[in-house]
Scaffold this motif. Structure first.
Motif, PDB file in Angstrom:
ATOM      1  N   VAL A  77     -18.522  62.617  22.166  1.00  0.00           N
ATOM      2  CA  VAL A  77     -17.099  62.521  22.507  1.00  0.00           C
ATOM      3  C   VAL A  77     -16.884  62.790  23.997  1.00  0.00           C
ATOM      4  O   VAL A  77     -16.266  61.969  24.687  1.00  0.00           O
ATOM      5  CB  VAL A  77     -16.241  63.440  21.611  1.00  0.00           C
ATOM      6  N   PRO A  78     -17.396  63.905  24.553  1.00  0.00           N
ATOM      7  CA  PRO A  78     -17.232  64.079  26.001  1.00  0.00           C
ATOM      8  C   PRO A  78     -17.923  62.978  26.808  1.00  0.00           C
ATOM      9  O   PRO A  78     -17.397  62.550  27.838  1.00  0.00           O
ATOM     10  CB  PRO A  78     -17.867  65.438  26.291  1.00  0.00           C
ATOM     11  N   LEU A  79     -19.063  62.491  26.322  1.00  0.00           N
ATOM     12  CA  LEU A  79     -19.751  61.410  27.024  1.00  0.00           C
ATOM     13  C   LEU A  79     -18.905  60.140  27.037  1.00  0.00           C
ATOM     14  O   LEU A  79     -18.835  59.436  28.043  1.00  0.00           O
ATOM     15  CB  LEU A  79     -21.120  61.148  26.396  1.00  0.00           C
ATOM     16  N   ALA A  80     -18.236  59.853  25.931  1.00  0.00           N
ATOM     17  CA  ALA A  80     -17.345  58.689  25.869  1.00  0.00           C
ATOM     18  C   ALA A  80     -16.183  58.850  26.856  1.00  0.00           C
ATOM     19  O   ALA A  80     -15.756  57.873  27.488  1.00  0.00           O
ATOM     20  CB  ALA A  80     -16.810  58.496  24.449  1.00  0.00           C
ATOM     21  N   VAL A  81     -15.698  60.067  27.013  1.00  0.00           N
ATOM     22  CA  VAL A  81     -14.631  60.326  27.980  1.00  0.00           C
ATOM     23  C   VAL A  81     -15.153  60.102  29.399  1.00  0.00           C
ATOM     24  O   VAL A  81     -14.465  59.512  30.244  1.00  0.00           O
ATOM     25  CB  VAL A  81     -14.055  61.750  27.798  1.00  0.00           C
ATOM     26  N   VAL A  82     -16.385  60.547  29.664  1.00  0.00           N
ATOM     27  CA  VAL A  82     -17.010  60.308  30.981  1.00  0.00           C
ATOM     28  C   VAL A  82     -17.067  58.813  31.259  1.00  0.00           C
ATOM     29  O   VAL A  82     -16.645  58.347  32.328  1.00  0.00           O
ATOM     30  CB  VAL A  82     -18.436  60.917  31.047  1.00  0.00           C
ATOM     31  N   VAL A  83     -17.578  58.052  30.312  1.00  0.00           N
ATOM     32  CA  VAL A  83     -17.715  56.602  30.481  1.00  0.00           C
ATOM     33  C   VAL A  83     -16.349  55.960  30.701  1.00  0.00           C
ATOM     34  O   VAL A  83     -16.193  55.098  31.577  1.00  0.00           O
ATOM     35  CB  VAL A  83     -18.448  55.976  29.274  1.00  0.00           C
ATOM     36  N   PHE A  85     -13.651  57.290  32.030  1.00  0.00           N
ATOM     37  CA  PHE A  85     -13.175  57.584  33.385  1.00  0.00           C
ATOM     38  C   PHE A  85     -13.975  56.823  34.447  1.00  0.00           C
ATOM     39  O   PHE A  85     -13.404  56.358  35.429  1.00  0.00           O
ATOM     40  CB  PHE A  85     -13.216  59.084  33.664  1.00  0.00           C
ATOM     41  N   VAL A  86     -15.266  56.695  34.256  1.00  0.00           N
ATOM     42  CA  VAL A  86     -16.080  55.958  35.226  1.00  0.00           C
ATOM     43  C   VAL A  86     -15.651  54.495  35.259  1.00  0.00           C
ATOM     44  O   VAL A  86     -15.535  53.905  36.341  1.00  0.00           O
ATOM     45  CB  VAL A  86     -17.592  56.104  34.916  1.00  0.00           C
ATOM     46  N   ARG A  87     -15.409  53.918  34.104  1.00  0.00           N
ATOM     47  CA  ARG A  87     -14.977  52.514  34.053  1.00  0.00           C
ATOM     48  C   ARG A  87     -13.653  52.311  34.774  1.00  0.00           C
ATOM     49  O   ARG A  87     -13.388  51.245  35.317  1.00  0.00           O
ATOM     50  CB  ARG A  87     -14.878  52.040  32.604  1.00  0.00           C
ATOM     51  N   ARG A  88     -12.800  53.352  34.784  1.00  0.00           N
ATOM     52  CA  ARG A  88     -11.523  53.275  35.489  1.00  0.00           C
ATOM     53  C   ARG A  88     -11.652  53.770  36.928  1.00  0.00           C
ATOM     54  O   ARG A  88     -10.641  53.883  37.617  1.00  0.00           O
ATOM     55  CB  ARG A  88     -10.468  54.087  34.735  1.00  0.00           C
ATOM     56  N   ARG A  89     -12.872  54.098  37.334  1.00  0.00           N
ATOM     57  CA  ARG A  89     -13.174  54.560  38.688  1.00  0.00           C
ATOM     58  C   ARG A  89     -12.454  55.869  39.024  1.00  0.00           C
ATOM     59  O   ARG A  89     -12.091  56.116  40.166  1.00  0.00           O
ATOM     60  CB  ARG A  89     -12.893  53.475  39.723  1.00  0.00           C
ATOM     61  N   GLU A  90     -12.255  56.700  38.019  1.00  0.00           N
ATOM     62  CA  GLU A  90     -11.662  58.026  38.210  1.00  0.00           C
ATOM     63  C   GLU A  90     -12.806  59.039  38.158  1.00  0.00           C
ATOM     64  O   GLU A  90     -13.034  59.705  37.146  1.00  0.00           O
ATOM     65  CB  GLU A  90     -10.609  58.297  37.142  1.00  0.00           C
ATOM     66  N   PHE A  91     -13.516  59.135  39.267  1.00  0.00           N
ATOM     67  CA  PHE A  91     -14.768  59.885  39.288  1.00  0.00           C
ATOM     68  C   PHE A  91     -14.570  61.399  39.187  1.00  0.00           C
ATOM     69  O   PHE A  91     -15.387  62.087  38.589  1.00  0.00           O
ATOM     70  CB  PHE A  91     -15.581  59.500  40.523  1.00  0.00           C
ATOM     71  N   PHE A  92     -13.510  61.910  39.765  1.00  0.00           N
ATOM     72  CA  PHE A  92     -13.257  63.351  39.644  1.00  0.00           C
ATOM     73  C   PHE A  92     -13.053  63.709  38.171  1.00  0.00           C
ATOM     74  O   PHE A  92     -13.635  64.667  37.667  1.00  0.00           O
ATOM     75  CB  PHE A  92     -12.032  63.756  40.476  1.00  0.00           C
ATOM     76  N   SER A  93     -12.239  62.921  37.488  1.00  0.00           N
ATOM     77  CA  SER A  93     -11.996  63.159  36.061  1.00  0.00           C
ATOM     78  C   SER A  93     -13.273  62.987  35.251  1.00  0.00           C
ATOM     79  O   SER A  93     -13.516  63.730  34.292  1.00  0.00           O
ATOM     80  CB  SER A  93     -10.919  62.201  35.544  1.00  0.00           C
ATOM     81  N   LEU A  95     -16.253  63.654  36.281  1.00  0.00           N
ATOM     82  CA  LEU A  95     -17.060  64.866  36.495  1.00  0.00           C
ATOM     83  C   LEU A  95     -16.543  66.029  35.652  1.00  0.00           C
ATOM     84  O   LEU A  95     -17.331  66.816  35.114  1.00  0.00           O
ATOM     85  CB  LEU A  95     -17.063  65.240  37.978  1.00  0.00           C
ATOM     86  N   VAL A  96     -15.231  66.144  35.521  1.00  0.00           N
ATOM     87  CA  VAL A  96     -14.662  67.204  34.673  1.00  0.00           C
ATOM     88  C   VAL A  96     -15.107  66.994  33.218  1.00  0.00           C
ATOM     89  O   VAL A  96     -15.504  67.942  32.533  1.00  0.00           O
ATOM     90  CB  VAL A  96     -13.126  67.257  34.795  1.00  0.00           C
ATOM     91  N   ALA A  97     -15.077  65.761  32.755  1.00  0.00           N
ATOM     92  CA  ALA A  97     -15.520  65.461  31.387  1.00  0.00           C
ATOM     93  C   ALA A  97     -17.018  65.722  31.238  1.00  0.00           C
ATOM     94  O   ALA A  97     -17.474  66.180  30.182  1.00  0.00           O
ATOM     95  CB  ALA A  97     -15.190  64.016  31.022  1.00  0.00           C
ATOM     96  N   LEU A  98     -17.789  65.455  32.281  1.00  0.00           N
ATOM     97  CA  LEU A  98     -19.223  65.751  32.242  1.00  0.00           C
ATOM     98  C   LEU A  98     -19.458  67.259  32.155  1.00  0.00           C
ATOM     99  O   LEU A  98     -20.347  67.712  31.441  1.00  0.00           O
ATOM    100  CB  LEU A  98     -19.923  65.159  33.472  1.00  0.00           C
ATOM    101  N   TRP A  99     -18.636  68.029  32.864  1.00  0.00           N
ATOM    102  CA  TRP A  99     -18.715  69.494  32.754  1.00  0.00           C
ATOM    103  C   TRP A  99     -18.455  69.897  31.303  1.00  0.00           C
ATOM    104  O   TRP A  99     -19.151  70.751  30.763  1.00  0.00           O
ATOM    105  CB  TRP A  99     -17.686  70.153  33.694  1.00  0.00           C
TER     106      TRP A  99
END
Length: 184
Positions: A77-83, A85-93, A95-99
């Motif tokens: 679930v957090p990994l899906a959130v990371v993906v 955000f990355v697809r939307r180019r929201e890299f800060f977000s 990284l928060v999801a990766l944390w």
């Protein structure tokens, strides 16, 4: 819309974003220390538990997959959130999801390491990893070592994510012109 001016504080949208990111970085830093020194991070681990239990329901493909499904889904679930955000180019977000994924790994690590001792209070039913390791008895003596490796990876993810967040914040500050430069 990005140039919203807030007259009472003389801050622009980018200034507010920077302040918010700094506050979030400080909060995640505090949570990292807390998560490493306490067995349970309230609210966050409770949310992770919901995803864990949902994983058992969503992965009914045999006993082994069902047993692993809870912990896998807790991490997916957090990994899906990371993906997302990355697809939307929201890299800060992202990284928060990766944390968040790293913190979730601490919970999985604690659960794996508890397979033999079975000291954790469970919602009900059998201990997933005790049953799983019964299928693979050669793994049973290594439950704490496997849990330690997962914990180490989780800590590495959390700490490296904090480092990248800090780099992101500093780089954004250097790109943003100072208030004095904008006024003149």
């Amino acid at each position: 819309m990005r140039e919203i001016f807030v007259p009472w504080c003389h801050l622009r949208y980018n200034d507010l974003m920077s302040i918010g990111r700094i506050i979030l970085f400080c909060f995640l830093s505090f949570l990292t220390v807390y998560a490493l020194t306490h067995p349970w991070v309230y609210v966050l681990d409770e949310a992770n538990l919901i995803f864990h239990e949902a994983g058992h329901t969503l992965m009914p493909f045999g006993e082994v997959v069902n047993l692993l499904g809870g912990s896998l889904f807790q991490l997916l679930v957090p990994l899906a959130v990371v993906v997302s955000f990355v697809r939307r180019r929201e890299f800060f977000s992202a990284l928060v999801a990766l944390w968040w994924m790293g913190e979730s790994m601490l919970g999985v690590a604690r659960y794996v390491a508890d397979a033999r001792a079975q000291e954790l209070t469970l919602l009900g039913g059998d201990h997933d990893f005790a049953v799983l390791f019964a299928h693979w008895p050669w793994l049973f003596p290594y439950d704490t070592m496997i849990g330690g490796v997962i914990r180490g990876v989780g800590i590495a993810v959390m700490v490296s994510t904090l480092a990248f967040l800090l780099v992101f914040i500093v780089a954004a500050q250097q790109k943003t012109p100072s208030r004095e430069a904008r006024v003149s």
